[in-house]
Scaffold this motif. Structure first.
Motif, PDB file in Angstrom:
ATOM      1  N   ALA A   1       0.845  -1.206   0.000  1.00  0.00           N
ATOM      2  CA  ALA A   1       0.000   0.000   0.000  1.00  0.00           C
ATOM      3  C   ALA A   1       0.874   1.248   0.000  1.00  0.00           C
ATOM      4  CB  ALA A   1      -0.933  -0.009   1.200  1.00  0.00           C
ATOM      5  N   ARG A   2       1.948   1.226   0.788  1.00  0.00           N
ATOM      6  CA  ARG A   2       2.849   2.369   0.846  1.00  0.00           C
ATOM      7  C   ARG A   2       3.507   2.592  -0.517  1.00  0.00           C
ATOM      8  NH1 ARG A   2       5.964   0.786   4.815  1.00  0.00           N
ATOM      9  NH2 ARG A   2       7.570  -0.089   3.472  1.00  0.00           N
ATOM     10  N   GLN A   3       3.936   1.502  -1.151  1.00  0.00           N
ATOM     11  CA  GLN A   3       4.582   1.621  -2.458  1.00  0.00           C
ATOM     12  C   GLN A   3       3.618   2.189  -3.506  1.00  0.00           C
ATOM     13  OE1 GLN A   3       6.201  -2.283  -3.155  1.00  0.00           O
ATOM     14  NE2 GLN A   3       8.041  -1.841  -1.971  1.00  0.00           N
ATOM     15  N   ILE A   4       2.379   1.763  -3.463  1.00  0.00           N
ATOM     16  CA  ILE A   4       1.378   2.296  -4.390  1.00  0.00           C
ATOM     17  C   ILE A   4       1.187   3.785  -4.147  1.00  0.00           C
ATOM     18  CG2 ILE A   4      -1.089   2.260  -4.980  1.00  0.00           C
ATOM     19  CD1 ILE A   4      -0.934  -0.830  -4.464  1.00  0.00           C
ATOM     20  N   GLU A   5       1.133   4.184  -2.898  1.00  0.00           N
ATOM     21  CA  GLU A   5       0.957   5.602  -2.583  1.00  0.00           C
ATOM     22  C   GLU A   5       2.184   6.422  -2.985  1.00  0.00           C
ATOM     23  OE1 GLU A   5      -0.979   6.744   1.107  1.00  0.00           O
ATOM     24  OE2 GLU A   5      -1.437   4.629   1.416  1.00  0.00           O
ATOM     25  N   ILE A   6       3.382   5.859  -2.794  1.00  0.00           N
ATOM     26  CA  ILE A   6       4.610   6.538  -3.215  1.00  0.00           C
ATOM     27  C   ILE A   6       4.570   6.772  -4.717  1.00  0.00           C
ATOM     28  CG2 ILE A   6       7.106   6.232  -3.545  1.00  0.00           C
ATOM     29  CD1 ILE A   6       7.076   4.731  -0.801  1.00  0.00           C
ATOM     30  N   LEU A   7       4.252   5.722  -5.456  1.00  0.00           N
ATOM     31  CA  LEU A   7       4.176   5.823  -6.914  1.00  0.00           C
ATOM     32  C   LEU A   7       3.149   6.869  -7.330  1.00  0.00           C
ATOM     33  CD1 LEU A   7       5.108   4.757  -9.631  1.00  0.00           C
ATOM     34  CD2 LEU A   7       3.387   2.958  -9.428  1.00  0.00           C
ATOM     35  N   SER A   8       2.013   6.879  -6.690  1.00  0.00           N
ATOM     36  CA  SER A   8       0.958   7.843  -7.008  1.00  0.00           C
ATOM     37  C   SER A   8       1.431   9.281  -6.779  1.00  0.00           C
ATOM     38  CB  SER A   8      -0.279   7.550  -6.168  1.00  0.00           C
ATOM     39  OG  SER A   8      -1.277   8.490  -6.407  1.00  0.00           O
ATOM     40  N   LEU A   9       2.082   9.520  -5.652  1.00  0.00           N
ATOM     41  CA  LEU A   9       2.581  10.872  -5.360  1.00  0.00           C
ATOM     42  C   LEU A   9       3.618  11.317  -6.379  1.00  0.00           C
ATOM     43  CD1 LEU A   9       3.002  10.772  -1.479  1.00  0.00           C
ATOM     44  CD2 LEU A   9       1.388  12.168  -2.778  1.00  0.00           C
ATOM     45  N   ILE A  10       4.541  10.418  -6.714  1.00  0.00           N
ATOM     46  CA  ILE A  10       5.600  10.763  -7.668  1.00  0.00           C
ATOM     47  C   ILE A  10       5.009  11.028  -9.051  1.00  0.00           C
ATOM     48  CG2 ILE A  10       7.642   9.876  -8.871  1.00  0.00           C
ATOM     49  CD1 ILE A  10       8.316   8.355  -6.272  1.00  0.00           C
ATOM     50  N   GLU A  11       4.012  10.237  -9.430  1.00  0.00           N
ATOM     51  CA  GLU A  11       3.415  10.427 -10.754  1.00  0.00           C
ATOM     52  C   GLU A  11       2.609  11.722 -10.832  1.00  0.00           C
ATOM     53  OE1 GLU A  11       1.260   7.756 -14.118  1.00  0.00           O
ATOM     54  OE2 GLU A  11       0.591   7.454 -12.057  1.00  0.00           O
ATOM     55  N   LYS A  12       1.858  12.018  -9.776  1.00  0.00           N
ATOM     56  CA  LYS A  12       1.009  13.216  -9.781  1.00  0.00           C
ATOM     57  C   LYS A  12       1.803  14.509  -9.640  1.00  0.00           C
ATOM     58  CE  LYS A  12      -3.058  10.937  -7.945  1.00  0.00           C
ATOM     59  NZ  LYS A  12      -3.889  10.733  -6.755  1.00  0.00           N
ATOM     60  N   SER A  13       2.919  14.445  -8.924  1.00  0.00           N
ATOM     61  CA  SER A  13       3.715  15.651  -8.662  1.00  0.00           C
ATOM     62  C   SER A  13       5.193  15.376  -8.896  1.00  0.00           C
ATOM     63  CB  SER A  13       3.507  16.113  -7.222  1.00  0.00           C
ATOM     64  OG  SER A  13       2.159  16.372  -6.961  1.00  0.00           O
ATOM     65  N   PRO A  14       5.587  15.241 -10.165  1.00  0.00           N
ATOM     66  CA  PRO A  14       6.994  14.947 -10.451  1.00  0.00           C
ATOM     67  C   PRO A  14       7.922  16.030  -9.908  1.00  0.00           C
ATOM     68  CG  PRO A  14       5.697  15.077 -12.488  1.00  0.00           C
ATOM     69  CD  PRO A  14       4.792  15.396 -11.359  1.00  0.00           C
ATOM     70  N   ALA A  15       9.035  15.602  -9.396  1.00  0.00           N
ATOM     71  CA  ALA A  15      10.076  16.493  -8.862  1.00  0.00           C
ATOM     72  C   ALA A  15       9.584  17.348  -7.697  1.00  0.00           C
ATOM     73  CB  ALA A  15      10.668  17.357  -9.965  1.00  0.00           C
ATOM     74  N   ALA A  16       8.552  16.905  -7.018  1.00  0.00           N
ATOM     75  CA  ALA A  16       8.048  17.655  -5.866  1.00  0.00           C
ATOM     76  C   ALA A  16       8.532  17.061  -4.544  1.00  0.00           C
ATOM     77  CB  ALA A  16       6.523  17.683  -5.879  1.00  0.00           C
ATOM     78  N   PHE A  17       8.955  15.797  -4.572  1.00  0.00           N
ATOM     79  CA  PHE A  17       9.293  15.108  -3.327  1.00  0.00           C
ATOM     80  C   PHE A  17      10.715  14.575  -3.338  1.00  0.00           C
ATOM     81  CE2 PHE A  17       4.718  14.556  -3.903  1.00  0.00           C
ATOM     82  CZ  PHE A  17       4.241  15.049  -2.697  1.00  0.00           C
ATOM     83  N   ALA A  18      11.408  14.780  -2.244  1.00  0.00           N
ATOM     84  CA  ALA A  18      12.701  14.150  -2.004  1.00  0.00           C
ATOM     85  C   ALA A  18      12.450  12.932  -1.112  1.00  0.00           C
ATOM     86  CB  ALA A  18      13.646  15.123  -1.309  1.00  0.00           C
ATOM     87  N   VAL A  19      13.435  12.082  -0.993  1.00  0.00           N
ATOM     88  CA  VAL A  19      13.309  10.908  -0.126  1.00  0.00           C
ATOM     89  C   VAL A  19      12.934  11.346   1.292  1.00  0.00           C
ATOM     90  CG1 VAL A  19      14.598   9.026   0.963  1.00  0.00           C
ATOM     91  CG2 VAL A  19      14.788   9.399  -1.505  1.00  0.00           C
ATOM     92  N   ALA A  20      13.576  12.396   1.781  1.00  0.00           N
ATOM     93  CA  ALA A  20      13.283  12.875   3.147  1.00  0.00           C
ATOM     94  C   ALA A  20      11.824  13.297   3.298  1.00  0.00           C
ATOM     95  CB  ALA A  20      14.203  14.038   3.492  1.00  0.00           C
ATOM     96  N   ASP A  21      11.266  13.909   2.265  1.00  0.00           N
ATOM     97  CA  ASP A  21       9.852  14.312   2.312  1.00  0.00           C
ATOM     98  C   ASP A  21       8.947  13.093   2.446  1.00  0.00           C
ATOM     99  OD1 ASP A  21      10.606  16.999   1.809  1.00  0.00           O
ATOM    100  OD2 ASP A  21      10.513  16.642  -0.372  1.00  0.00           O
ATOM    101  N   LEU A  22       9.229  12.070   1.633  1.00  0.00           N
ATOM    102  CA  LEU A  22       8.398  10.866   1.668  1.00  0.00           C
ATOM    103  C   LEU A  22       8.571  10.112   2.982  1.00  0.00           C
ATOM    104  CD1 LEU A  22       8.826   9.695  -2.019  1.00  0.00           C
ATOM    105  CD2 LEU A  22       6.847  10.838  -1.009  1.00  0.00           C
TER     106      LEU A  22
END
Length: 75
Positions: free
Chosen positions: A12-33
């Motif tokens: 579930a976490r991996q799906i949510e990570i993928l969703s966030l990265i796809e919806k907002s490219p270059a918006a998140f760093a590892v530390a943010d996630l």
């Protein structure tokens, strides 16, 4: 009531990570996630590695994560 963020399953976490990265490219760093999902950097990096091993083109540019366009445009 227990914190549902802490009780997420890995998938579930991996799906949510993928969703966030796809919806907002270059918006998140590892530390943010890590902060969003309440996990250590090692856990998040393992999740990213697993997603990459599944063939998802997740890459980092200027310390921000993005999904390669050609993979996200597949039908």
């Amino acid at each position: 009531m227990p914190d549902t963020q802490i009780n997420r399953t890995k998938t579930a976490r991996q799906i949510e990570i993928l969703s966030l990265i796809e919806k907002s490219p270059a918006a998140f760093a590892v530390a943010d996630l890590c902060e969003i999902f309440h996990v250590e950097a090692a856990t998040l990096n393992r999740d990213l590695r697993d997603l990459r091993e599944m063939g998802l083109g997740i890459h980092s540019s200027k310390n921000k994560l993005a999904l390669l366009r050609e993979l996200s445009d597949r039908d």
